[in-house]
Design a protein around this motif. Structure first.
Motif, short mmCIF file in Angstrom:
data_model
loop_
_atom_site.label_atom_id
_atom_site.label_comp_id
_atom_site.label_asym_id
_atom_site.label_seq_id
_atom_site.Cartn_x
_atom_site.Cartn_y
_atom_site.Cartn_z
N THR A 374 -56.24 21.19 84.04
CA THR A 374 -56.29 21.72 82.67
C THR A 374 -56.54 23.22 82.69
O THR A 374 -57.01 23.78 83.69
CB THR A 374 -57.40 21.04 81.86
OG1 THR A 374 -58.67 21.29 82.49
CG2 THR A 374 -57.17 19.54 81.77
N THR A 375 -56.24 23.85 81.56
CA THR A 375 -56.54 25.27 81.37
C THR A 375 -57.67 25.36 80.35
O THR A 375 -57.56 24.85 79.23
CB THR A 375 -55.32 26.04 80.86
OG1 THR A 375 -54.29 25.98 81.85
CG2 THR A 375 -55.66 27.49 80.60
N GLY A 377 -60.42 27.89 78.37
CA GLY A 377 -60.77 29.25 77.98
C GLY A 377 -62.27 29.36 77.76
O GLY A 377 -62.89 28.48 77.17
N ARG A 527 -49.06 29.85 83.44
CA ARG A 527 -49.05 28.44 82.99
C ARG A 527 -47.93 27.66 83.67
O ARG A 527 -48.10 26.49 84.03
CB ARG A 527 -48.91 28.38 81.47
CG ARG A 527 -50.23 28.56 80.73
CD ARG A 527 -50.10 28.18 79.27
NE ARG A 527 -49.30 29.14 78.53
CZ ARG A 527 -49.78 30.23 77.95
NH1 ARG A 527 -51.08 30.50 78.04
NH2 ARG A 527 -49.00 31.06 77.30
N THR A 535 -57.31 25.91 85.66
CA THR A 535 -57.40 27.33 85.35
C THR A 535 -58.56 27.57 84.38
O THR A 535 -58.66 26.90 83.36
CB THR A 535 -56.11 27.86 84.72
OG1 THR A 535 -55.01 27.56 85.59
CG2 THR A 535 -56.17 29.36 84.51
N ILE A 545 -56.89 33.25 75.29
CA ILE A 545 -57.28 31.86 75.57
C ILE A 545 -56.88 30.87 74.48
O ILE A 545 -57.19 29.68 74.58
CB ILE A 545 -58.81 31.79 75.82
CG1 ILE A 545 -59.61 32.47 74.69
CG2 ILE A 545 -59.17 32.46 77.12
CD1 ILE A 545 -59.99 31.60 73.58
N ALA A 548 -55.21 27.56 75.50
CA ALA A 548 -55.89 26.73 76.51
C ALA A 548 -56.05 25.30 76.00
O ALA A 548 -56.10 25.04 74.79
CB ALA A 548 -57.25 27.33 76.84
N ASP A 549 -56.14 24.36 76.94
CA ASP A 549 -56.35 22.95 76.58
C ASP A 549 -57.71 22.75 75.93
O ASP A 549 -57.89 21.87 75.08
CB ASP A 549 -56.25 22.07 77.84
CG ASP A 549 -54.87 22.18 78.49
OD1 ASP A 549 -53.87 22.10 77.76
OD2 ASP A 549 -54.81 22.35 79.72
N ILE A 551 -61.36 25.18 74.74
CA ILE A 551 -62.02 26.48 74.64
C ILE A 551 -63.52 26.24 74.53
O ILE A 551 -63.97 25.41 73.73
CB ILE A 551 -61.51 27.27 73.42
CG1 ILE A 551 -60.01 27.57 73.57
CG2 ILE A 551 -62.30 28.57 73.25
CD1 ILE A 551 -59.36 28.13 72.33
N THR A 564 -60.21 22.68 70.98
CA THR A 564 -58.96 23.45 71.04
C THR A 564 -59.03 24.59 70.03
O THR A 564 -59.93 24.64 69.18
CB THR A 564 -57.75 22.56 70.72
OG1 THR A 564 -57.87 22.11 69.36
CG2 THR A 564 -57.69 21.37 71.66
#
Length: 593
Positions: A374-375, A377, A527, A535, A545, A548-549, A551, A564
């Motif tokens: 996952t990403t 932030g 990405r 990430t 961000i 991002a998936d 935050i 999110t």
């Protein structure tokens, strides 16, 4: 000598060098005695011939010339051999000291690398450099010249003085009388020289620091037209350096006259007392010449006692400073050699972080989870604790309370080297080494390949800039990357992380110096690249961000919101307020008047 005992392990390592050097010292002293004895014999032979000539007896000049020729050969040969063994002595003891210096510097350097970040926050770079350079050099003077001359003193005194006493105890006492005074005077003059040399070194350090800061900040100096101001500062510092140097030169000027006076006094006593003894029939003229040569042999060893004592004192102080750092135990150590396979899940469980050096609480009971692939932030205002999260994830510090789990394992228990090899980190400052752009990007790779380097630069939106440089990827970036712009430095650091193709990226506000359009393009590239990687994007800009998936919002070291981008906007809380402020700031028209 308590602190210098740390060096015993090195002395034992090179014990054969020191033992062999001691043997060479003894041999060189023995060969130094022969010229004195044969000069005595030469004087006595000539004196005998003169008496025969005055008495009218026959003189065998051929025998005299052969005898003197033989004596001359022995004297010259002994002198050559003395010089040869003195050379061998230096080649063993001084070489051993140089090797110990090499070993000690490497030990200090390797120890520095093991130490934790708190150590570097507490100690200045200048102090670290001084201990590994100046202090080690002073210690080497103890191991090399001080040991060599110390051995020389002991061996010379042990061999020469008994010989002198066997010839004439009275003359020996008169000859040796000024030598302890000479040693005492040299010790005190050396102490004064050392004290004033320390002052000179400090002033030179101040002068160098001022010059370094001037050249490093030349852009700011020119922008504020402060050239004359800094020229005045440098002139004042130079005047002060010159003033303390003059004090040192005055002491240095006293050194040789004092030495020559006391040596000359010993020589005069030798000639006077020896002459009286010769007139009394207890000595010969050859004995006087012999004693003068013995005096010359003893002068430097005895003189060096004061100098060696001073060297040992300075080395003791320097080794104490070195030991202070060498005895500093690293707080962060690799707990195991067991291989660790990182999959990408990270959990913060009630983590509190108080920096040990400043006492500042950066994080307060922080908990969150980052799932593999996952990403995430991490956003917050300056001082909210974002960079501390990154430092803890890298285990540059251990949390004061709570724990960090990596794939279910406490970070303090896993193989730290294996874990860090799976991370691609881009810190805020984006530090670059004084090397080519190619080598900076390839820094994290054991076997760099051109295609990996070029593709990483493309992903970081840097390739086009690099190819515009006259030397392309072989362009040297200068100290700390000074030849590049702020955005180019950040993107080079980003390309360096990308080139490793790690399992997790930690991007700590690494795009703050690029425009939003370039930032969006880089983030899209990342990405696409990191579809399978975890990430963490740390930023104070929500634009970095928002896609991002998840935050995580920090404020004063606490997690105040998670979700999110849309969820947080809908919640209308702290994040929504930050977003609204940044949108309004970006949309505000610029007043051109």
């Amino acid at each position: 000598m308590k602190n210098l005992s740390y060096l015993n392990k090195y002395i034992l390592r090179y014990k054969w060098h020191f033992l062999t050097g001691t043997l060479f010292v003894a041999i060189s002293v023995v060969f130094g005695i022969y010229p004195a004895q044969y000069i005595r014999l030469s004087f006595n032979e000539v004196e005998k011939v003169i008496h025969l000539y005055r008495s009218g007896a026959a003189v065998d000049y051929h025998l005299l010339s052969n005898t003197l020729l033989w004596y001359a050969i022995v004297i010259i040969g002994s002198s050559i051999l003395k010089g040869a063994f003195t050379f061998f002595m230096r080649q063993t003891i001084i070489v051993a000291s140089r090797r110990i210096e090499y070993d000690l510097k490497n030990e200090i350097y390797q120890h520095y690398q093991k130490l934790h970040l708190a150590f570097y926050r507490k100690n200045s770079t200048g102090d670290l450099m001084n201990r590994i350079s100046e202090d080690v050099s002073r210690v080497r003077m103890y191991i090399g010249p001080a040991v060599m001359y110390g051995i020389n003193v002991l061996v010379t005194l042990a061999i020469v003085i008994p010989i002198m006493f066997s010839i004439s105890a009275k003359l020996t006492l008169y000859v040796l009388l000024p030598l302890p005074v000479l040693s005492y005077v040299i010790y005190h003059v050396s102490q004064l020289i050392n004290v004033r040399s320390e002052v000179v070194q400090r002033k030179l350090s101040d002068l160098s620091t001022l010059a370094q800061e001037t050249f490093s900040g030349i852009r700011v100096i020119k922008a504020f037209s402060k050239e004359n101001f800094f020229a005045h500062l440098f002139a004042e510092a130079s005047d002060e350096y010159s003033r303390v140097n003059e004090k040192l030169y005055k002491v240095n000027a006293m050194f040789m006259p004092l030495v020559m006076f006391l040596i000359g006094l010993s020589t005069l006593l030798t000639v006077y007392v020896g002459g009286m003894e010769t007139l009394a029939g207890r000595l010969t003229t050859g004995n006087i010449a012999e004693f003068i040569l013995y005096l010359n042999m003893l002068t430097w060893p005895v003189t060096s006692i004061g100098w060696v004592t001073s060297i040992i004192q300075r080395a003791e102080a320097s080794q104490m400073r070195i030991n202070e750092f060498l005895h500093t135990e690293p707080e962060i150590v690799n707990p195991t050699e067991k291989p660790f396979e990182f999959k990408g899940k990270i959990e913060f469980q009630n983590v509190t972080m108080v920096y040990p050096d400043s006492g500042v609480k950066a994080l307060d009971n922080v908990s969150f989870t980052i799932e593999p692939g996952t990403t995430v932030g991490l956003v917050g205002k300056t001082g909210s604790g974002k960079s501390t999260v990154a430092a803890l994830m890298l285990r540059q510090y251990d949390p004061t309370n709570g724990r960090i789990l990596i794939d279910g394992h406490d970070l303090r228990t896993i193989n730290l080297e294996d874990y860090r090899k799976n991370l691609g980190v881009v810190p805020q400052d984006g530090y670059l080494f004084s090397d080519t752009i190619y080598n900076n990007i390839a820094f994290g790779l054991d076997h760099p390949k051109d295609q990996v380097i070029y593709s990483s630069a493309e992903i970081a939106d840097l390739d086009a800039n690099i190819r515009d440089f006259p030397q392309g990827y072989q362009t040297r970036v200068g100290e700390r990357g000074i030849t590049l712009s702020g955005g180019q430095k950040q993107r080079t650091a980003l390309a360096r992380a990308i080139a490793r193709r790690p399992m997790m990226y930690i991007l700590d506000d690494c795009l703050s110096a690029v425009d939003t359009e370039t930032e969006d393009r880089i983030l899209r590239n990342i990405r696409q690249l990191t579809a399978q990687a975890t990430t963490l994007i740390i930023s104070h800009r929500i634009s970095s961000i928002k896609d991002a998936d998840k935050i995580i919002v920090l404020d004063h070291g606490r997690v105040v919101e998670q979700g999110t981008h849309q969820q947080l906007i809908d919640a209308g809380g702290y994040y929504a307020h930050m977003y609204q402020q940044q949108v309004q700031s970006a949309a505000q028209p610029v007043d051109l008047e």
